[in-house]
Design an enzyme around this catalytic site. Structure first.
Site, PDB file in Angstrom:
ATOM      1  N   VAL A 154      28.400  10.323  16.630  1.00  0.00           N
ATOM      2  CA  VAL A 154      28.162  11.005  17.827  1.00  0.00           C
ATOM      3  C   VAL A 154      27.334  12.005  18.383  1.00  0.00           C
ATOM      4  O   VAL A 154      27.078  12.532  20.363  1.00  0.00           O
ATOM      5  CB  VAL A 154      29.615  11.143  18.640  1.00  0.00           C
ATOM      6  N   ALA A 155      26.889  13.128  17.843  1.00  0.00           N
ATOM      7  CA  ALA A 155      25.770  14.073  18.090  1.00  0.00           C
ATOM      8  C   ALA A 155      25.119  13.792  19.040  1.00  0.00           C
ATOM      9  O   ALA A 155      24.114  12.680  18.313  1.00  0.00           O
ATOM     10  CB  ALA A 155      25.666  14.716  17.838  1.00  0.00           C
ATOM     11  N   HIS A 177      19.772   6.944  23.764  1.00  0.00           N
ATOM     12  CA  HIS A 177      20.422   7.477  24.384  1.00  0.00           C
ATOM     13  C   HIS A 177      20.134   8.662  25.298  1.00  0.00           C
ATOM     14  O   HIS A 177      20.386  10.097  25.212  1.00  0.00           O
ATOM     15  CB  HIS A 177      21.569   7.428  23.882  1.00  0.00           C
TER      16      HIS A 177
HETATM   17  N1  LIG Z   1      26.733  10.370  21.916  1.00  0.00           N
HETATM   18  C1  LIG Z   1      27.522  10.653  22.878  1.00  0.00           C
HETATM   19  O1  LIG Z   1      27.512   9.306  24.222  1.00  0.00           O
HETATM   20  C2  LIG Z   1      28.023  11.773  23.801  1.00  0.00           C
HETATM   21  C3  LIG Z   1      28.650  12.083  24.665  1.00  0.00           C
HETATM   22  C4  LIG Z   1      29.131  12.699  24.461  1.00  0.00           C
HETATM   23  C5  LIG Z   1      28.472  13.830  23.340  1.00  0.00           C
HETATM   24  N2  LIG Z   1      28.342  13.552  22.348  1.00  0.00           N
HETATM   25  C6  LIG Z   1      28.208  14.976  22.049  1.00  0.00           C
HETATM   26  O2  LIG Z   1      28.890  15.137  20.992  1.00  0.00           O
HETATM   27  C7  LIG Z   1      29.119  16.371  19.902  1.00  0.00           C
HETATM   28  C8  LIG Z   1      29.791  16.896  20.659  1.00  0.00           C
HETATM   29  O3  LIG Z   1      30.607  17.285  21.786  1.00  0.00           O
HETATM   30  P1  LIG Z   1      32.135  18.217  21.759  1.00  0.00           P
HETATM   31  O4  LIG Z   1      32.173  17.975  23.484  1.00  0.00           O
HETATM   32  O5  LIG Z   1      32.921  17.634  20.875  1.00  0.00           O
HETATM   33  O6  LIG Z   1      31.249  19.024  21.479  1.00  0.00           O
HETATM   34  P2  LIG Z   1      32.697  20.923  21.295  1.00  0.00           P
HETATM   35  O7  LIG Z   1      31.798  22.529  20.168  1.00  0.00           O
HETATM   36  O8  LIG Z   1      33.897  20.357  21.839  1.00  0.00           O
HETATM   37  O9  LIG Z   1      32.760  20.196  19.233  1.00  0.00           O
HETATM   38  C9  LIG Z   1      32.243  20.468  18.331  1.00  0.00           C
HETATM   39  C10 LIG Z   1      32.543  21.091  17.378  1.00  0.00           C
HETATM   40  O10 LIG Z   1      31.520  20.838  16.141  1.00  0.00           O
HETATM   41  C11 LIG Z   1      32.106  21.920  14.896  1.00  0.00           C
HETATM   42  N3  LIG Z   1      31.128  21.794  13.875  1.00  0.00           N
HETATM   43  C12 LIG Z   1      29.998  22.743  13.858  1.00  0.00           C
HETATM   44  N4  LIG Z   1      29.496  23.084  12.706  1.00  0.00           N
HETATM   45  C13 LIG Z   1      29.916  22.197  12.159  1.00  0.00           C
HETATM   46  C14 LIG Z   1      29.783  21.556  10.796  1.00  0.00           C
HETATM   47  N5  LIG Z   1      28.834  22.095  10.509  1.00  0.00           N
HETATM   48  N6  LIG Z   1      30.908  21.120  10.242  1.00  0.00           N
HETATM   49  C15 LIG Z   1      31.957  20.583  10.994  1.00  0.00           C
HETATM   50  N7  LIG Z   1      31.951  21.133  12.421  1.00  0.00           N
HETATM   51  C16 LIG Z   1      31.280  21.401  12.764  1.00  0.00           C
HETATM   52  C17 LIG Z   1      32.654  23.020  15.849  1.00  0.00           C
HETATM   53  O11 LIG Z   1      33.166  24.039  15.993  1.00  0.00           O
HETATM   54  C18 LIG Z   1      33.387  22.186  17.283  1.00  0.00           C
HETATM   55  O12 LIG Z   1      34.144  22.389  16.996  1.00  0.00           O
HETATM   56  C19 LIG Z   1      27.623  17.484  21.340  1.00  0.00           C
HETATM   57  O13 LIG Z   1      26.489  16.781  20.425  1.00  0.00           O
HETATM   58  C20 LIG Z   1      27.526  16.132  22.763  1.00  0.00           C
HETATM   59  O14 LIG Z   1      25.977  16.904  22.771  1.00  0.00           O
HETATM   60  C21 LIG Z   1      27.392  12.843  22.271  1.00  0.00           C
END
Ligand SMILES: NC(=O)c1ccc[n+]([C@@H]2O[C@H](COP(=O)([O-])OP(=O)(O)OC[C@H]3O[C@@H](n4cnc5c(N)ncnc54)[C@H](O)[C@@H]3O)[C@@H](O)[C@H]2O)c1
Length: 311
Positions: free
Chosen positions: A121-122, A178
């Site tokens: 998802v990232a 995306h």
């Molecule tokens: N694909 C999509 O459609 C879509 C939609 C929305 C958000 N996203 C992406 O999803 C990602 C997460 O969004 P979110 O709102 O949950 O962010 P968030 O900051 O709330 O959560 C991300 C989490 O990842 C953790 N993290 C960082 N490094 C890590 C590692 N090495 N191992 C394990 N965990 C680790 C952080 O501690 C944090 O808790 C972002 O990259 C965002 O851009 C994608």
């Protein structure tokens, strides 16, 4: 039969919602994994959700963890580890920081979860899933990116608002990368079988396409501290559920294309079937010249970002 195991890598905004939805849908027991600095966050979310389970009688359990060994043997992995956008940022601005994270995650997945169906998802989505598959070497059918389900859901939401119709009757498809040049395919969209293009005038349809393309940014501007999380979590769970229950659902997803749509070696948003075999099929649909030009533009953006991925 033993319950399935779902490892959620990243316990932030999307991760917490994924855990809740997985339990509510009875998909399996959940490991909510994060880095040591977020141990309290994932242990707290796990405890909170487990306490909610009694209210409605859910039997699946969540374990908060910072130990990769706890993720071993997962049937499904959903990766949200990464930094979300802040106002003014593009998804591509996240490449450097999130590439470091996905490298760490991919190395550990290779060791601990070699048999899992992995949904990334990232962001930037298409480049991250590309890096993930390259590093893990996992089979192409077992690695996929979530974007199209969300982008299509946003499109349907705006159509339902414009028509005042049930969202359940809308069929639509958003293809491509995306990013802000994703490709909503208006020509094939229907409402209860009626072509959408006969229900709304061109300027309204254009406005819906534009709002869909910028749908992620609209949420970032509203939240200010991060990006969307409810709809991204639901969209990812729909893909996990299609795999776990062998639903053979046809949905858009970032899949590795090897010749389909003239694309080779890149993950790109295309219609796929998801069932027990993971991405079981990539569907090729005929595109007209205008749609093809939009796909090419979107592909050029994805290719550019992927070219900056140094593994
Ligand atoms: N694909 C999509 O459609 C879509 C939609 C929305 C958000 N996203 C992406 O999803 C990602 C997460 O969004 P979110 O709102 O949950 O962010 P968030 O900051 O709330 O959560 C991300 C989490 O990842 C953790 N993290 C960082 N490094 C890590 C590692 N090495 N191992 C394990 N965990 C680790 C952080 O501690 C944090 O808790 C972002 O990259 C965002 O851009 C994608």
């Amino acid at each position: 039969m033993a319950k399935k195991k779902i490892a959620l890598i990243g316990g932030g905004q999307i991760g917490g919602n994924l855990a809740l939805l997985a339990v509510q849908k009875g998909l399996g027991d959940v490991i909510l994994f994060d880095i040591p600095a977020a141990e309290g966050l994932v242990k707290g979310k796990a405890l909170d959700i487990n306490q909610l389970a009694a209210v409605d009688g859910y039997d699946c359990r969540v374990t908060g963890s910072t130990n990769w060994a706890d993720c071993a043997g997962a049937d499904v992995v959903i990766i949200t580890a990464g930094v979300p956008r802040k106002p003014g940022m593009s998804r591509e601005d996240l490449l450097e920081i999130n590439l470091k994270i996905i490298k760490d995650v991919a190395g550990n997945l290779k060791q601990h979860c070699p048999g899992a169906f992995v949904i990334n998802v990232a962001n930037p989505l298409d480049a991250m899933v590309f890096a993930l598959q390259k590093i893990t070497g996992f089979k192409k059918n077992m690695v996929v990116g979530m974007a199209g389900v969300l982008d299509t859901s946003r499109f349907k939401c705006f159509v339902a608002e414009a028509l005042g119709c049930s969202i359940a009757d809308i069929e639509a498809l958003v293809l491509g990368g995306h990013g802000d040049d994703m490709v909503p395919v208006l020509r094939t969209a229907t409402v209860g079988g009626v072509p959408l293009t006969s229900l709304l005038p061109k300027e309204k349809l254009d406005a819906i396409v534009d709002r869909t393309r910028k749908g992620g940014g609209e949420l970032v501007a509203l939240y200010k501290t991060g990006s969307a999380y409810f709809a991204p979590a639901s969209s990812s769970i729909a893909m996990a559920e299609a795999f776990l229950n062998d639903r053979k659902r046809v949905m858009p997803a970032a899949a590795l294309c090897e010749g389909e749509y003239g694309i080779s070696g890149l993950f790109f948003g295309v219609p796929v079937t998801i069932g027990a075999g993971g991405v079981e099929k990539v569907h090729q649909i005929e595109l007209n010249a205008e749609e093809k030009a939009m796909m090419d533009k979107s592909l050029a953006s994805v290719s550019k970002t992927v070219s900056e991925v140094k593994l």
